[in-house]
Design a protein around this motif. Sequence first.
Motif, PDB file in Angstrom:
ATOM      1  N   SER A 139       0.717  -1.167   0.007  1.00 55.04           N
ATOM      2  CA  SER A 139      -0.051   0.005   0.039  1.00 55.04           C
ATOM      3  C   SER A 139       0.794   1.347   0.015  1.00 55.04           C
ATOM      4  O   SER A 139       0.629   2.051  -0.566  1.00 55.04           O
ATOM      5  CB  SER A 139      -0.778  -0.085   1.214  1.00 55.04           C
ATOM      6  OG  SER A 139      -1.814   1.257   1.338  1.00 55.04           O
ATOM      7  N   VAL A 140       1.841   1.459   0.729  1.00 57.80           N
ATOM      8  CA  VAL A 140       2.716   2.360   1.118  1.00 57.80           C
ATOM      9  C   VAL A 140       3.468   2.575  -0.395  1.00 57.80           C
ATOM     10  O   VAL A 140       3.789   3.795  -0.848  1.00 57.80           O
ATOM     11  CB  VAL A 140       3.705   2.536   1.834  1.00 57.80           C
ATOM     12  CG1 VAL A 140       4.989   3.233   1.980  1.00 57.80           C
ATOM     13  CG2 VAL A 140       2.950   2.126   3.331  1.00 57.80           C
ATOM     14  N   LEU A 179       3.332   5.877  -2.970  1.00 61.58           N
ATOM     15  CA  LEU A 179       4.425   6.591  -3.520  1.00 61.58           C
ATOM     16  C   LEU A 179       4.369   6.670  -4.885  1.00 61.58           C
ATOM     17  O   LEU A 179       4.603   7.600  -5.507  1.00 61.58           O
ATOM     18  CB  LEU A 179       5.686   6.028  -2.683  1.00 61.58           C
ATOM     19  CG  LEU A 179       5.960   6.197  -1.488  1.00 61.58           C
ATOM     20  CD1 LEU A 179       7.007   5.474  -0.869  1.00 61.58           C
ATOM     21  CD2 LEU A 179       5.972   7.646  -1.246  1.00 61.58           C
ATOM     22  N   GLY A 180       4.068   5.533  -5.879  1.00 62.83           N
ATOM     23  CA  GLY A 180       3.984   5.614  -7.147  1.00 62.83           C
ATOM     24  C   GLY A 180       3.084   6.222  -7.670  1.00 62.83           C
ATOM     25  O   GLY A 180       2.999   6.815  -8.680  1.00 62.83           O
ATOM     26  N   LEU A 181       1.858   6.283  -6.934  1.00 64.38           N
ATOM     27  CA  LEU A 181       1.025   7.208  -7.494  1.00 64.38           C
ATOM     28  C   LEU A 181       1.063   8.615  -7.359  1.00 64.38           C
ATOM     29  O   LEU A 181       0.742   9.389  -8.240  1.00 64.38           O
ATOM     30  CB  LEU A 181      -0.555   6.905  -6.706  1.00 64.38           C
ATOM     31  CG  LEU A 181      -1.743   7.639  -6.857  1.00 64.38           C
ATOM     32  CD1 LEU A 181      -2.318   7.090  -8.392  1.00 64.38           C
ATOM     33  CD2 LEU A 181      -2.699   7.148  -5.868  1.00 64.38           C
ATOM     34  N   ILE A 182       1.870   9.109  -6.041  1.00 63.74           N
ATOM     35  CA  ILE A 182       2.293  10.415  -6.040  1.00 63.74           C
ATOM     36  C   ILE A 182       3.253  10.846  -7.379  1.00 63.74           C
ATOM     37  O   ILE A 182       3.319  11.716  -7.653  1.00 63.74           O
ATOM     38  CB  ILE A 182       2.968  10.487  -4.642  1.00 63.74           C
ATOM     39  CG1 ILE A 182       2.004  10.697  -3.722  1.00 63.74           C
ATOM     40  CG2 ILE A 182       3.571  11.729  -4.578  1.00 63.74           C
ATOM     41  CD1 ILE A 182       2.567  10.629  -2.298  1.00 63.74           C
ATOM     42  N   MET A 183       4.150   9.852  -7.454  1.00 60.48           N
ATOM     43  CA  MET A 183       4.994  10.074  -8.642  1.00 60.48           C
ATOM     44  C   MET A 183       4.471  10.204  -9.880  1.00 60.48           C
ATOM     45  O   MET A 183       4.756  11.198 -10.756  1.00 60.48           O
ATOM     46  CB  MET A 183       6.199   9.207  -8.745  1.00 60.48           C
ATOM     47  CG  MET A 183       7.212   9.191  -7.748  1.00 60.48           C
ATOM     48  SD  MET A 183       8.665   8.048  -7.656  1.00 60.48           S
ATOM     49  CE  MET A 183       7.772   6.515  -7.404  1.00 60.48           C
ATOM     50  N   PHE A 184       3.377   9.361 -10.292  1.00 59.86           N
ATOM     51  CA  PHE A 184       2.554   9.456 -11.327  1.00 59.86           C
ATOM     52  C   PHE A 184       1.796  10.650 -11.454  1.00 59.86           C
ATOM     53  O   PHE A 184       1.657  11.336 -12.325  1.00 59.86           O
ATOM     54  CB  PHE A 184       1.766   8.053 -11.430  1.00 59.86           C
ATOM     55  CG  PHE A 184       0.636   8.328 -12.585  1.00 59.86           C
ATOM     56  CD1 PHE A 184       0.891   7.945 -13.837  1.00 59.86           C
ATOM     57  CD2 PHE A 184      -0.850   8.493 -12.387  1.00 59.86           C
ATOM     58  CE1 PHE A 184       0.022   8.172 -14.920  1.00 59.86           C
ATOM     59  CE2 PHE A 184      -1.773   8.687 -13.389  1.00 59.86           C
ATOM     60  CZ  PHE A 184      -1.328   8.560 -14.363  1.00 59.86           C
ATOM     61  N   LEU A 185       1.059  11.230 -10.368  1.00 60.22           N
ATOM     62  CA  LEU A 185       0.233  12.165 -10.424  1.00 60.22           C
ATOM     63  C   LEU A 185       1.144  13.497 -10.519  1.00 60.22           C
ATOM     64  O   LEU A 185       0.588  14.533 -11.009  1.00 60.22           O
ATOM     65  CB  LEU A 185      -0.599  12.531  -9.071  1.00 60.22           C
ATOM     66  CG  LEU A 185      -1.568  11.373  -9.166  1.00 60.22           C
ATOM     67  CD1 LEU A 185      -2.336  11.331  -7.547  1.00 60.22           C
ATOM     68  CD2 LEU A 185      -2.545  11.494 -10.065  1.00 60.22           C
ATOM     69  N   ASN A 186       2.338  13.545 -10.047  1.00 56.14           N
ATOM     70  CA  ASN A 186       3.297  14.449 -10.163  1.00 56.14           C
ATOM     71  C   ASN A 186       3.626  14.759 -11.799  1.00 56.14           C
ATOM     72  O   ASN A 186       4.020  16.206 -12.228  1.00 56.14           O
ATOM     73  CB  ASN A 186       4.536  14.778  -9.335  1.00 56.14           C
ATOM     74  CG  ASN A 186       4.086  15.140  -8.001  1.00 56.14           C
ATOM     75  OD1 ASN A 186       3.180  15.797  -7.687  1.00 56.14           O
ATOM     76  ND2 ASN A 186       4.921  14.368  -7.031  1.00 56.14           N
ATOM     77  N   ALA A 187       3.909  13.722 -12.573  1.00 57.67           N
ATOM     78  CA  ALA A 187       4.000  13.769 -13.825  1.00 57.67           C
ATOM     79  C   ALA A 187       2.894  13.959 -14.871  1.00 57.67           C
ATOM     80  O   ALA A 187       3.157  14.617 -16.129  1.00 57.67           O
ATOM     81  CB  ALA A 187       4.533  12.396 -14.127  1.00 57.67           C
ATOM     82  N   LEU A 224      -5.330   2.150 -11.024  1.00 57.73           N
ATOM     83  CA  LEU A 224      -4.143   2.787 -10.387  1.00 57.73           C
ATOM     84  C   LEU A 224      -4.570   3.785  -9.061  1.00 57.73           C
ATOM     85  O   LEU A 224      -3.852   3.500  -8.047  1.00 57.73           O
ATOM     86  CB  LEU A 224      -3.516   3.719 -11.391  1.00 57.73           C
ATOM     87  CG  LEU A 224      -2.071   4.503 -10.804  1.00 57.73           C
ATOM     88  CD1 LEU A 224      -1.018   3.184 -10.694  1.00 57.73           C
ATOM     89  CD2 LEU A 224      -1.502   5.335 -12.062  1.00 57.73           C
ATOM     90  N   LEU A 225      -5.743   4.401  -9.196  1.00 56.51           N
ATOM     91  CA  LEU A 225      -5.942   5.477  -7.887  1.00 56.51           C
ATOM     92  C   LEU A 225      -6.417   4.475  -6.986  1.00 56.51           C
ATOM     93  O   LEU A 225      -6.175   4.921  -5.681  1.00 56.51           O
ATOM     94  CB  LEU A 225      -7.064   6.363  -8.448  1.00 56.51           C
ATOM     95  CG  LEU A 225      -6.418   7.549  -9.455  1.00 56.51           C
ATOM     96  CD1 LEU A 225      -7.567   8.295  -9.722  1.00 56.51           C
ATOM     97  CD2 LEU A 225      -5.583   8.270  -8.796  1.00 56.51           C
ATOM     98  N   GLY A 226      -7.112   3.288  -7.112  1.00 48.17           N
ATOM     99  CA  GLY A 226      -7.774   2.556  -6.052  1.00 48.17           C
ATOM    100  C   GLY A 226      -6.589   1.435  -5.502  1.00 48.17           C
ATOM    101  O   GLY A 226      -6.935   1.013  -4.466  1.00 48.17           O
ATOM    102  N   MET A 227      -5.560   1.163  -6.189  1.00 48.65           N
ATOM    103  CA  MET A 227      -4.610   0.272  -5.825  1.00 48.65           C
ATOM    104  C   MET A 227      -4.185   0.468  -4.051  1.00 48.65           C
ATOM    105  O   MET A 227      -4.092  -0.626  -3.318  1.00 48.65           O
ATOM    106  CB  MET A 227      -3.382   0.002  -6.316  1.00 48.65           C
ATOM    107  CG  MET A 227      -3.897  -0.805  -7.859  1.00 48.65           C
ATOM    108  SD  MET A 227      -4.572  -2.343  -7.540  1.00 48.65           S
ATOM    109  CE  MET A 227      -3.200  -3.250  -6.944  1.00 48.65           C
ATOM    110  N   PRO A 228      -3.639   1.606  -4.006  1.00 50.59           N
ATOM    111  CA  PRO A 228      -3.192   1.884  -2.448  1.00 50.59           C
ATOM    112  C   PRO A 228      -4.422   1.597  -1.213  1.00 50.59           C
ATOM    113  O   PRO A 228      -4.081   0.851  -0.421  1.00 50.59           O
ATOM    114  CB  PRO A 228      -2.666   3.323  -2.238  1.00 50.59           C
ATOM    115  CG  PRO A 228      -2.565   3.525  -3.552  1.00 50.59           C
ATOM    116  CD  PRO A 228      -3.448   2.913  -4.607  1.00 50.59           C
TER     117      PRO A 228
END
Length: 120
Positions: free
Chosen positions: A22-23, A27-35, A57-61
Motif C-alpha cells: 500500500s505504501v 508513493l508510485g501514485l504520487i510520482m505518477f500524479l506529479n508527472a 491505479l488510483l484504487g490500488m493503495p
Amino acid sequence: MPWGYTFPYICLLGGGLSSALSVANGLGLIMFLNAVKFRTVKEMRTSIPKLALIVVLLGMPFFWLLLGILIPIMGMAVAVWIGNSTFAKAALVVGIMGLLGSILVIFTSFLVILISEDNE
C-alpha cells in the motif's frame, strides 16, 4: 496447542506485506500524479481502457490497505478460535456480529438516501 498452527503467522506476514505494498503503491501514485499534465488527462478521458487503468491505479493503495487490515484480523480470529479460551471465542463472535451489523446499517442508510433522492 494453538502455537503450532501456522495460519495466524502467515496472516500476520500477509498483512504486513499488504501494508508495505500500500505504501509503495501510494508513493508510485504520487510520482505518477506529479508527472501528469493537462493534455494527458484529456487523452485519458477519451479512451475507456485508459480511464479504467487510471481508476485501478488510483484504487490500488486503498485495496492493499484494506487487505493489510483484514488479513491480520482474520489471522487473529483463527488464532482465537483454535485457542482454549471460551470467553475469547464469545468475544470474537460478538465482535463479528457487531461488525456485520455495522456494515448492514451503513449499506441500509446508503440505500435509504439513494431511494429518497430518486423520489424527489
